[in-house]
Every structure is written in C-alpha cells, then in structure tokens.
Design a protein around this motif. Structure first.
Motif, mmCIF file in Angstrom:
data_model
loop_
_atom_site.group_PDB
_atom_site.id
_atom_site.type_symbol
_atom_site.label_atom_id
_atom_site.label_comp_id
_atom_site.label_asym_id
_atom_site.label_seq_id
_atom_site.Cartn_x
_atom_site.Cartn_y
_atom_site.Cartn_z
ATOM 1 N N SER A 138 0.828 -1.201 0.000
ATOM 2 C CA SER A 138 0.000 0.000 0.000
ATOM 3 C C SER A 138 0.864 1.253 0.000
ATOM 4 O O SER A 138 0.580 2.234 -0.711
ATOM 5 C CB SER A 138 -0.921 -0.003 1.225
ATOM 6 O OG SER A 138 -1.693 1.172 1.298
ATOM 7 N N ASP A 169 -6.806 -2.775 -1.217
ATOM 8 C CA ASP A 169 -8.138 -2.195 -0.973
ATOM 9 C C ASP A 169 -8.424 -2.294 0.523
ATOM 10 O O ASP A 169 -8.825 -3.340 1.021
ATOM 11 C CB ASP A 169 -9.189 -2.959 -1.787
ATOM 12 C CG ASP A 169 -10.581 -2.358 -1.671
ATOM 13 O OD1 ASP A 169 -10.831 -1.593 -0.716
ATOM 14 O OD2 ASP A 169 -11.427 -2.653 -2.539
ATOM 15 N N TRP A 170 -8.236 -1.172 1.242
ATOM 16 C CA TRP A 170 -8.368 -1.216 2.701
ATOM 17 C C TRP A 170 -9.815 -1.416 3.149
ATOM 18 O O TRP A 170 -10.066 -2.019 4.187
ATOM 19 C CB TRP A 170 -7.785 0.051 3.328
ATOM 20 C CG TRP A 170 -6.307 -0.043 3.486
ATOM 21 C CD1 TRP A 170 -5.355 0.525 2.693
ATOM 22 C CD2 TRP A 170 -5.596 -0.785 4.483
ATOM 23 N NE1 TRP A 170 -4.092 0.186 3.133
ATOM 24 C CE2 TRP A 170 -4.209 -0.610 4.240
ATOM 25 C CE3 TRP A 170 -5.988 -1.572 5.562
ATOM 26 C CZ2 TRP A 170 -3.229 -1.204 5.038
ATOM 27 C CZ3 TRP A 170 -5.010 -2.156 6.356
ATOM 28 C CH2 TRP A 170 -3.658 -1.977 6.094
ATOM 29 N N ARG A 171 -10.767 -0.915 2.390
ATOM 30 C CA ARG A 171 -12.171 -1.172 2.768
ATOM 31 C C ARG A 171 -12.459 -2.665 2.692
ATOM 32 O O ARG A 171 -13.138 -3.224 3.559
ATOM 33 C CB ARG A 171 -13.107 -0.383 1.856
ATOM 34 C CG ARG A 171 -13.135 1.121 2.118
ATOM 35 C CD ARG A 171 -14.297 1.757 1.381
ATOM 36 N NE ARG A 171 -14.390 3.182 1.597
ATOM 37 C CZ ARG A 171 -13.868 4.119 0.803
ATOM 38 N NH1 ARG A 171 -13.181 3.738 -0.275
ATOM 39 N NH2 ARG A 171 -13.996 5.399 1.067
ATOM 40 N N ASP A 172 -11.950 -3.311 1.662
ATOM 41 C CA ASP A 172 -12.140 -4.749 1.503
ATOM 42 C C ASP A 172 -11.456 -5.502 2.642
ATOM 43 O O ASP A 172 -12.004 -6.470 3.192
ATOM 44 C CB ASP A 172 -11.564 -5.190 0.153
ATOM 45 C CG ASP A 172 -11.841 -6.657 -0.155
ATOM 46 O OD1 ASP A 172 -12.973 -7.115 0.109
ATOM 47 O OD2 ASP A 172 -10.936 -7.350 -0.652
ATOM 48 N N PHE A 204 -9.556 7.386 2.522
ATOM 49 C CA PHE A 204 -9.798 6.090 1.895
ATOM 50 C C PHE A 204 -9.951 6.207 0.383
ATOM 51 O O PHE A 204 -9.668 5.250 -0.346
ATOM 52 C CB PHE A 204 -11.024 5.421 2.512
ATOM 53 C CG PHE A 204 -10.747 4.773 3.836
ATOM 54 C CD1 PHE A 204 -10.180 3.520 3.913
ATOM 55 C CD2 PHE A 204 -11.036 5.437 5.026
ATOM 56 C CE1 PHE A 204 -9.902 2.922 5.138
ATOM 57 C CE2 PHE A 204 -10.765 4.855 6.250
ATOM 58 C CZ PHE A 204 -10.199 3.593 6.303
ATOM 59 N N ALA A 205 -10.368 7.360 -0.101
ATOM 60 C CA ALA A 205 -10.457 7.559 -1.555
ATOM 61 C C ALA A 205 -9.063 7.522 -2.171
ATOM 62 O O ALA A 205 -8.846 6.921 -3.234
ATOM 63 C CB ALA A 205 -11.148 8.882 -1.863
ATOM 64 N N ASP A 253 -7.784 4.015 -2.494
ATOM 65 C CA ASP A 253 -8.521 3.145 -3.416
ATOM 66 C C ASP A 253 -7.730 2.999 -4.714
ATOM 67 O O ASP A 253 -7.925 3.755 -5.673
ATOM 68 C CB ASP A 253 -9.913 3.722 -3.685
ATOM 69 C CG ASP A 253 -10.811 2.744 -4.424
ATOM 70 O OD1 ASP A 253 -10.287 1.743 -4.972
ATOM 71 O OD2 ASP A 253 -12.031 2.979 -4.473
ATOM 72 N N ALA A 281 -9.732 2.163 -8.036
ATOM 73 C CA ALA A 281 -10.390 3.293 -8.680
ATOM 74 C C ALA A 281 -9.405 4.154 -9.455
ATOM 75 O O ALA A 281 -9.806 4.930 -10.332
ATOM 76 C CB ALA A 281 -11.113 4.139 -7.635
ATOM 77 N N ALA A 302 -8.515 -8.092 -4.249
ATOM 78 C CA ALA A 302 -8.083 -6.822 -4.854
ATOM 79 C C ALA A 302 -6.858 -7.021 -5.735
ATOM 80 O O ALA A 302 -6.711 -6.342 -6.762
ATOM 81 C CB ALA A 302 -7.792 -5.797 -3.758
#
Length: 400
Positions: free
Chosen positions: A247, A273-276, A316-317, A320, A323, A347
């Motif tokens: 990351s 992907d930290w949300r994942d 977080f954006a 990503d 994206a 991811a």
C-alpha cells in the motif's frame, strides 16, 4: 387491569420498562462504540509487543523437534521463526514431522537466543532471518534522511554495481528484517538492496500522532529512500513491498513521488483495498456490518480522531488503488495466496484484471499472509528473478 392494581403502580411499571429499554439501548450503543474503538485502534496503533498465542507443548532435544498446539499457523508447510518469551527468545522451525488434531510436531532448526525449554507460549512469524549477517553477503548500516529525521536502513550491495537497486518496504507490525528473505534473489539478479524503516515502525522516527497512515503518510519515507538511492548512483529502481508495504509503495507511485528511475514494482500479499480488508476482518471476527462501517467512519472522518488518535483522518479515496488503476504506469509483479487469512487476494486479482498490460499476477495456494517465501522459497525466488529477467528483456527489445 386487575382489580387490586393501582393505576400509579401500572404507570410506574411502564416507566421502569421504558427506562430499562432506554438503558439497554444506551449500553448497546456504548458497547458498539467500544468495539469500534478497539477495532480502529488495532488498525492504526503500532503494536510494541506482539501477542504470543501459540502453545509450545514440548521440546525434544534428541529428536530435534518442537511440538506446538495445532492451529492454522502451526500447520503451515515451510520454515518460520518462532518467537517466545515476549520477543526475547528466537528459534527457527522447519517442516512438519507429525501432526494430530491437537498438536503439530515440527523440526527445530535451531535456537538463536533465549531459553526455549522454559517457554510455554510463542509466535510463528514469516520473519525468518534476524539480521543481514546471516545471508553471507556484504552489508552496511546506513540512514535515510526523511522529513521526520534519520531512519535506519540496511544496504546490501550488488557484487558488481551497475546502478540497479531494490528498495524493500516491510509490512504492518513488523520491521525491515522482513525483507531479508528477498535480498538473496535480488542480489543474484545484480541488484543492490536497500531495506528501509518508516515512521512509527519502532525504528524510524515517530510522527506527531504516532499512528499508521496505512500508506497515506508512510509513502514520504519511501520517497526519501528513492532520493537516497539516486544520490548513491541508482539508475534503475525496483520497489518491493509486503502487505501494508505494498500500500505504501502504491501510494508513492500514485502521488507521483517515484521520479523517473523506478522501473518496476514487486508486491507480496499487498494491501490494495483497505475497505475490503476491513470488511474481511470484520466478518472474520463475526462483527456486524454496522461495526465495520463505524470503523471506516472513525478512521476516515474528523470526528473519529478522538477515538483513533490520528492527527488527520485517513483518506480512503486516496487509498482506493482500483479506482485509480488507470493512473498506474509502472510494470509490477503481484503475488498473493488464496489462503492468506488476513488480506484477501480479491483486490490483487482485480488489479491484474484492470491492468493486464502492467500487472503480472501469480496466485499461490496454501500460504498464509506474507509467508509465500516461507512455504516455497525456491518458487518465490524463481518467480521474482524470472520476472526481473523478462522485464529487462522487454525493455531491451523496446529500445532496439
């Protein structure tokens, strides 16, 4: 209403029931907040001592074995560190000799320091080497000047320095020692290796908040390492990262901080992907989705700083990567196990599908998080050196 029940008693009963429901709701809210706080802090507060959850049941000096309580870590094939006595003891374990539903007996390769005979608990780690002196290669202690101050690093020079460097970035909750596993492969390929530390990892200077930024702050230290390598004559750089180190590297690339000399990226079990990842961890720990959303909210918004202690919310954006896949421009090798158990490989596969022109994805099976080399060092070394050779040939063809 019963004949002998006084109306006031009934109203009191209803009031007490309402108060009880309200109290239960308040307790529920506070309980949820406590879980969110603990989860969020676990993510961003660097642990100074690692828990030793592995049962050490017995040592057999004559047979050269150690018997451990059976769990996923103890049952992995390959070679690992076994830390014990609060990190003051270190041994190395090898292949499984026998196993049952309750125990796993492994080869005890050796004890480097500490009294394992007295140990009852330990921790299995992919960090196999305790220092660069074990590799049989020349090395030197150096420092990288970061915006927070000097950060220690190891430099392992190539046999013949032609200006090719590999900068190695360790993952969450470990130190630069993690990268020692990769140094022989890069050395064999003709690269000088620079194993760096970064803010809040226990070796490099701390930031004001003393918290991990999950890549959004640490990339500055990779940028500083790139400058160091360039000043020392690097003409071509490969960035190598494990877990959160992946990351950090991707943030360095996406923020345009790599310069023109970074020609390749190698990622092992990367956090893409930290949300994942947080969603996966929430489900792994049987937490409601609302709790996971609360964790992301507390980490990513200003109101959560009282909970997390972060100086600034995590963007977080910006984290990503999927994206922003169209903005990537550096060839990369991504290796991930479908049995990772900590950072799901979804991811990594998605990134390869989005950018097949840049990403070579190699899937592993049977290796837990960031332990691919431990399971099969020959395959790991061969995969990395083959990718380096192919990339070099591709560049040569493009220039002719």
């Amino acid at each position: 209403m019963a004949k002998d029940e006084h109306p006031g008693v009934r109203r009191l009963g209803l009031l007490l029931a309402a108060l009880g429901a309200f109290a239960a709701t308040v307790l529920s809210v506070f309980g949820a907040l406590a879980i969110v706080t603990r989860f969020a802090r676990t993510i961003v507060v660097p642990p100074r001592t690692a828990p030793e959850r592995q049962r050490i049941r017995s040592i057999d000096p004559a047979a050269g074995t150690v018997t451990l309580g059976a769990d996923d870590d103890a049952s992995m094939p390959g070679r690992y560190s076994l830390w014990f006595d609060g990190g003051d003891g270190h041994a190395r374990v090898g292949p499984i000799v026998t196993s049952s539903a309750r125990t796993v007996t492994r080869e005890l390769i050796g004890v480097d320091f500490g009294d394992i005979d007295e140990a009852t608990r330990g921790r299995i780690s992919g960090w196999f080497y305790v220092g660069p002196w074990e590799l049989g290669l020349d090395y030197e202690d150096v420092t990288v000047e970061t915006d927070l101050g000097p950060a220690p690093a190891w430099r392992i020079p190539a046999s013949e320095d032609d200006g090719r460097w590999a900068i190695m970035v360790h993952g969450w909750s470990v130190r630069r020692h993690e990268g020692l596993r990769a140094a022989p492969a890069f050395h064999a390929a003709g690269y000088t290796s620079l194993l760096i530390s970064y803010r809040n990892d226990g070796e490099a200077p701390e930031s004001a908040d003393g918290r991990y930024g999950l890549g959004t702050t640490e990339w500055r230290d990779v940028e500083a390492a790139i400058r160091y390598a360039e000043e020392e004559g690097a003409r071509e750089i490969v960035l190598m990262g494990w877990s959160m180190g992946g990351s950090i590297i991707l943030q360095t690339v996406l923020r345009g901080a790599t310069g023109e000399r970074v020609a390749g990226i190698v990622l092992d079990s990367p956090a893409i992907d930290w949300r994942d990842i947080l969603d996966f961890q929430g489900k792994l720990n049987h937490l409601p989705d609302a709790i996971t959303r609360g964790v992301v909210g507390s980490l990513g918004n200003g109101w959560g700083r009282r909970i997390t202690g972060l100086g600034e919310p995590i963007d977080f954006a910006a984290l990503d990567v999927l994206a922003q896949a169209s903005s990537l421009h550096i060839p990369m090798l991504v290796m991930h196990s479908d049995d990772d158990g900590f950072v799901p490989g979804t991811a990594s596969r998605a990134l390869a599908e989005l950018r097949p022109d840049l990403v070579t994805f190699v899937e592993w099976t049977g290796a837990r998080h960031a332990k691919l080399w431990n399971v099969d060092p020959e395959r790991w070394d061969g995969t990395v050196t083959a990718w380096i050779a192919e990339r070099s040939q591709t560049e040569t063809r493009s220039l002719t």
